[in-house]
Structure formats: C-alpha cells, structure tokens
Design an enzyme around this catalytic site. Sequence first.
Site, PDB file in Angstrom:
ATOM      1  N   GLY A   1      30.194 -22.111 -62.123  1.00 28.88           N
ATOM      2  CA  GLY A   1      30.792 -21.357 -61.017  1.00 28.88           C
ATOM      3  C   GLY A   1      30.147 -21.647 -59.666  1.00 28.88           C
TER       4      GLY A   1
ATOM      5  NE  ARG B   1      30.029 -18.804 -38.569  1.00 25.34           N
ATOM      6  CZ  ARG B   1      29.871 -17.576 -38.106  1.00 25.34           C
ATOM      7  NH1 ARG B   1      30.510 -17.165 -37.037  1.00 25.34           N
ATOM      8  NH2 ARG B   1      29.039 -16.754 -38.713  1.00 25.34           N
TER       9      ARG B   1
ATOM     10  CG  HIS C   1      30.144 -15.594 -31.178  1.00 29.65           C
ATOM     11  ND1 HIS C   1      30.098 -14.551 -32.069  1.00 29.65           N
ATOM     12  CD2 HIS C   1      30.736 -16.622 -31.841  1.00 29.65           C
ATOM     13  CE1 HIS C   1      30.643 -14.922 -33.200  1.00 29.65           C
ATOM     14  NE2 HIS C   1      31.037 -16.183 -33.103  1.00 29.65           N
TER      15      HIS C   1
ATOM     16  CB  THR D   1      31.424 -23.254 -42.101  1.00 28.27           C
ATOM     17  OG1 THR D   1      31.558 -21.849 -41.888  1.00 28.27           O
ATOM     18  CG2 THR D   1      30.845 -23.891 -40.871  1.00 28.27           C
ATOM     19  CB  CYS D   2      32.988 -21.877 -46.878  1.00 26.86           C
ATOM     20  SG  CYS D   2      31.221 -21.714 -46.939  1.00 26.86           S
TER      21      CYS D   2
END
Lengths: 423, 276
Positions: A191, A54, A99, A51-52
């Site tokens: 943005g 991780r 985790h 993902t962005c």
Amino acid sequence: MPNETILLLGVNHKNTPLEVREKLALNSGYEEPLQALGRIDGLREYYLLSTCNRVEILVSADDEDVEKELAGFLFGDALTPDQYEKHLYCYRNKEAIHHLFMVAASLDSMIVGESQILGQLKEAYRWSADKKCTGPILNKLLHKAFSVAKRVRSETQIGSSAVSISYAAIELAKKIFGALDNKRVLLIGAGEMAELAAEHLVGNGAKDVVVANRTLERALNLAKRFNGRAVGLDELLEQLEQVDIIVSSTGAPGVILHKGDVKPLMRNRRNKPLFFIDIAVPRDLDPALNDLDNVYLYDIDDLNNVVELNKAERDKEAVKASRIVDEEALKFESWLSGLAITPTIAALRQKGNKISQMELERTLPRLKNLTPKEQKSVEKMASAIVSRLLHDPLIYLKGESCKDQSEMKVDLFRSVFDLDKKP
Amino acid sequence: MLNEITYLLFNSVVAVSFVACSVYLVFFFSQREELRKVARRILLGSGILQTLYILARYLIAGYTPITSQHEAVFFFAWSVTWAYLSFHWRYSVKNFGTFISVLVLIMLLIAASVSREFQPLAPALQSLWLPIHAGVAVMAYGFLALAFCGAIMYLLQERELKSKKFGFFFSRLPSLDALDQLNNHCLTAGFGFLTLGIITGSVWARQAWGTYWHWDPKETWSLITWFLYAAQIHQRFTLGWRGKRAAVMSIVGFCSVLFTLWGVTYLLGGVHSYAQ
C-alpha cells in the site's frame, strides 16, 4: 512594471478533498500546462506547482482580472465555478509571497517539516525557467523562497523531530538498532503507507527492501522502486529470518502473523532484534508478539502516540519558522516596491524632459535673433527649471524615511504626474 | 607528613568525585552538551587523584595497598573509573558516564566509611604476586562493573520501548544496540581479566601453600562468578544470547562479584579475609 500584481491561486490538502485534487493533478508533466498558461493574456511571468497535496499557479500579471481565467484553467472541466469556489484560495502580492515562503519552508505541508516539498518546488521552477516562463520577479521570488526554506531548516529544529508516523517509526527503529545502515526491510502489503514508510527507512540508510504481497505484480512494481525483491505471502516466515524491520499494511481481515510463528524463528536469527510496524487497520500482527524477547511491535495507535508526544515540540519550532518567513516576506516586499521606484523616477524624468523639449520646440523658432550661444542658454534654463522642480519630489520618493510606504508613494506619484497614460 | 597528604588526597578524591557526579546528573536532566565535557574532565581529575592516593599509600606502606577493606574498595573504584575513561577514549555511549560516576561515588563513600588504618602485611602476602594477582582481579571487577551499568541502562531502555510509554529515560539513553554491544565488550574484557586473576591466584597459591586450589571460600566464589560469566559468553557465541537475557545475566554476575568481594570476607572467612 506599474500595477504589476503577483497572484497565487491554488488548492491544497487543507480545504480540498483528495478526489478533487486527483482530478486537478497534472499527470502529464509540466510542459503542456505551461504552454496552455502562456496563451492566457496579461500574464508577464508564470509558474506552476503540482504535488500530491497541492496544485498552485503563481503569476505576475498586468492586471488583476486574470484571476477568473486562471481559476478556469486550474479546474478545467472538472468543476464548475460554483463548485470550486469553496476549495480555491487566491492570494495577491504580500499574501502570495508569504504563502509561497510558507510552502517552501514546509510549514503548509500535511507533514509539517518534511523536506520533500522543496525538491518539488525546485523541479517545478526548473520547468518554468527552462520554458522561459519566468522573468525577473518570479526568478527572484522563487530563489528567495528556496533560501528561506534553507534558513528555516538550519535555524529551527522543524525537520528533525518526529512529526509523522513514518518519522516516529524511524525514531523508534534508531532506539532499537542504533544506526539503520544495512538493516533489511520487509514490506507486507504494497500500500501507499507502506511505500512511504519504506521510503523513509531507505532514506535513513536501510539497505534491502523485500516486498511480500498477495498479488505478486504489485509487489514487483513496488520492489522495483527500491531496487528490492518481491516474494509471495507464503514465503513470509522464511523472509522473517533475514530482515530486521517489518512494515505490515495488508487489507487482511484478521491477524496474519502469530506469536507462535515468530517465536521459533528467533533462535535461527540468533536473537537479533525484530521491529514490527503494523499500520494496517484491522491489525495484521498478533499484539502478543511484543511479549517476545528482542521483538518490538508497534501498531498505528502506538505510533500516533509517539507523534502526539513530538507535536508540542514541533509546534514550538513552527512558531520560530513562521517568524523567519514573516521577516523574509517583508524583505522581499520592500525589494519589490524598490523595483517600482526606479522606473517611476525614470518615467518622471522622461516626462519632464519631454515637456521642456516640447516647449523649447514651440518657443525657439519664435525667438529669431538669438545667437547659438543664447539659444543654448535658453535650453539650459528650460531643463534647469524642470530638474529643479523635480528635485524635491524625487528626493522624497527615494527617501529612506518611510520605506515601507514606497508602494503608496509610487502610486501617488504615478497618479499625480499621470505617468500611466498610454502614449 | 605523607600521612597528612594521603588524608588530604582521599578527601579531595571524594569531593572531586562528588562534583563530577553532580555535574553528570545535572547534565543528565538538562541534556546540555557543554556540561558533559566539563563532567568528564572532572572525572578524569578524580581518576588522577585516585592514582596519586594509591601511590602515596604505597610509599607509606611499602607494599601494594590492596589488602584492607578500605584499600580493596578504593582500588575497585579506581579500576571502574579508569576502565570507563579508557573505554570512553575508544568510543562513547550516550549518558554512560552518569551511571558510572554514581557507582564510583558510592564505592568511594563505602571506602570512606571503613577504617583507613594501615595493617601489617601477613607473611603469606609478601610476594610479587600480590600486585599482579590483586591488580588483575580488580581490573576484571572494573570492567564487569561497566557491564553491570550498561545492563541496567539496557533494562531501563527496553522497558520504555516495550511498554510504549516514553518517559524520562527514552531520549536520554542510547539505543539498545549500543548498550548490548557495550555489555558484550565489557564482559569480554572483564572475563579475560577474571580468568587471568584466577590463574595468577592459583599459581601464587602453589608457591605459597603448595597446592593450586584450596577450595577457600573466596576461590570457590570466584569460580562460581567465572562460571556465570563463562556460561553467558558461551550462550552468546552459540545461540546469540543478547538483549534482556544478557543484561539480566550481567547483573546476576556482578552481584556474584560483589558477594565475592564483601560477602565472602564477612560471612565466610578463609585465607583471603586477612583484614578483619
């Protein structure tokens, strides 16, 4: 099954800067990297998440030596081992399970409690499962992760309090407009922040998205994402008569919209409320806008204050959520060690049978005068000795009394009876 | 016998309303959802007792009990209670009940503080028009009181949003849009009743005194009130007046209502001030 290790390697937003994560992110989709992973020796099952925020690899492997290879795979040529050492985290077994559950429950996210991560996890799993990269352990582990996330969501309020700027903006919008259904959104500037805010607004029912940008091309691209329209900056005032919520994030050096510009518009709007969200630094919108009747202006600092207010509430919920994750991780570990007991029992029985078979084969030919019936009795005796001898140890192994130590017991049995010797 | 019952009924109305108001306030502070339902039921009980009290007084007096100060204020409280309950039946506005219950309790305490004596009905008032005219007028006041409460809530919430300091009221009050709509609905209903009240009054005046309009102080003030609300509704339709300005106007209008009810009676006199 013996000595199987669950290994989780990765980088995330906490200890890896964006420039590094950008290099690692798998832009080409999951297919190729999964194939590349398959070429590494010693992996039984593997799965990949990108993902962005991780990139993580989760594997179940025969031995632990694959760690270096996996790290090499993860970083490719982007960084040398010395460079990536401080970014990389590597968890095994217990910690890896914990985790994964934390990630799925959105407790490890940049915006704790956001729900996007679960969808990303599911998609990543779908790729791995389709390519037959996952097996019994990872299948079970990931499904469990999904159900943990669901449990956390339903039993805590973690997802509901305003924890990010976008959420705060939505909470405020709801206090002004009630429901956001059919509200129109205008983005000034195309943005990333504006995109995120628009995403949340649309997710909460906002209907129409108009993008105004200096370069029309970027406006068009962003508008396409929301099935919206793109307009030039010179049409801004015209658009302000139609929309309800304005998110401004241009890189303009000064104020682009003054109180005097908006004031005459309110009459044409029949005084319908306007909610301005100014997330640009330096600010795009005249702070005096807030003085107008039915106009509400929040800049990035105001929104941050709302977020801070909600943080205390969220932290309380995060504690509750962590407890659920701990509990589920423990349950999964005990399932995993239970999985190791069954093959150990089978291996032990097999070994016993093999010994008795071997001894019978050696002894029986020497006893020539046995009737078939007597021969049967000897065979029976041999297997009875084996099962009697193994009976108590097996009871101990299967025993419920010290279940949490079953991993240790399995190890003990495997070494005492030398079950791992390669044939 | 009946006198004792009315006495008991009145005291129990005050007591029950007090309990309703307390539970609403506890709910307002603690935000425990189950309390809201309890409070609403108690308020409903209070509404029923209020109706019974009015009936009992009607039986004793033989005419609609709305002429004395005590009766008028009590009727006002009754109309606010039932306007709210009927309104709530259609749709609910978060924590509106708390504000209403406080208002109702204040009115009941005022009613309790003035004389509860029965006064003989002036001959001019002995007409079928009395319950119609006074009833319609009091219903108008009920809805206008709801609008007043909504307006106060609006101003509180707007101040939180404008000042960006989210204090006690922010999470407890509904959205501005909901409050503005509430204001609009109650104003429309209240204004309709007010118009009807003035029309029935002038028809009755024609029958009783021969002219439609006397310029009696109460009539004048009712007309001023009517113009205040009419102006606001007109502005909303034409210019889309809403929000803070509409809320302030609702409060101004309601002050005018209160003056018409009390100020006129005590300060100015006139044919409407019978019970002094």
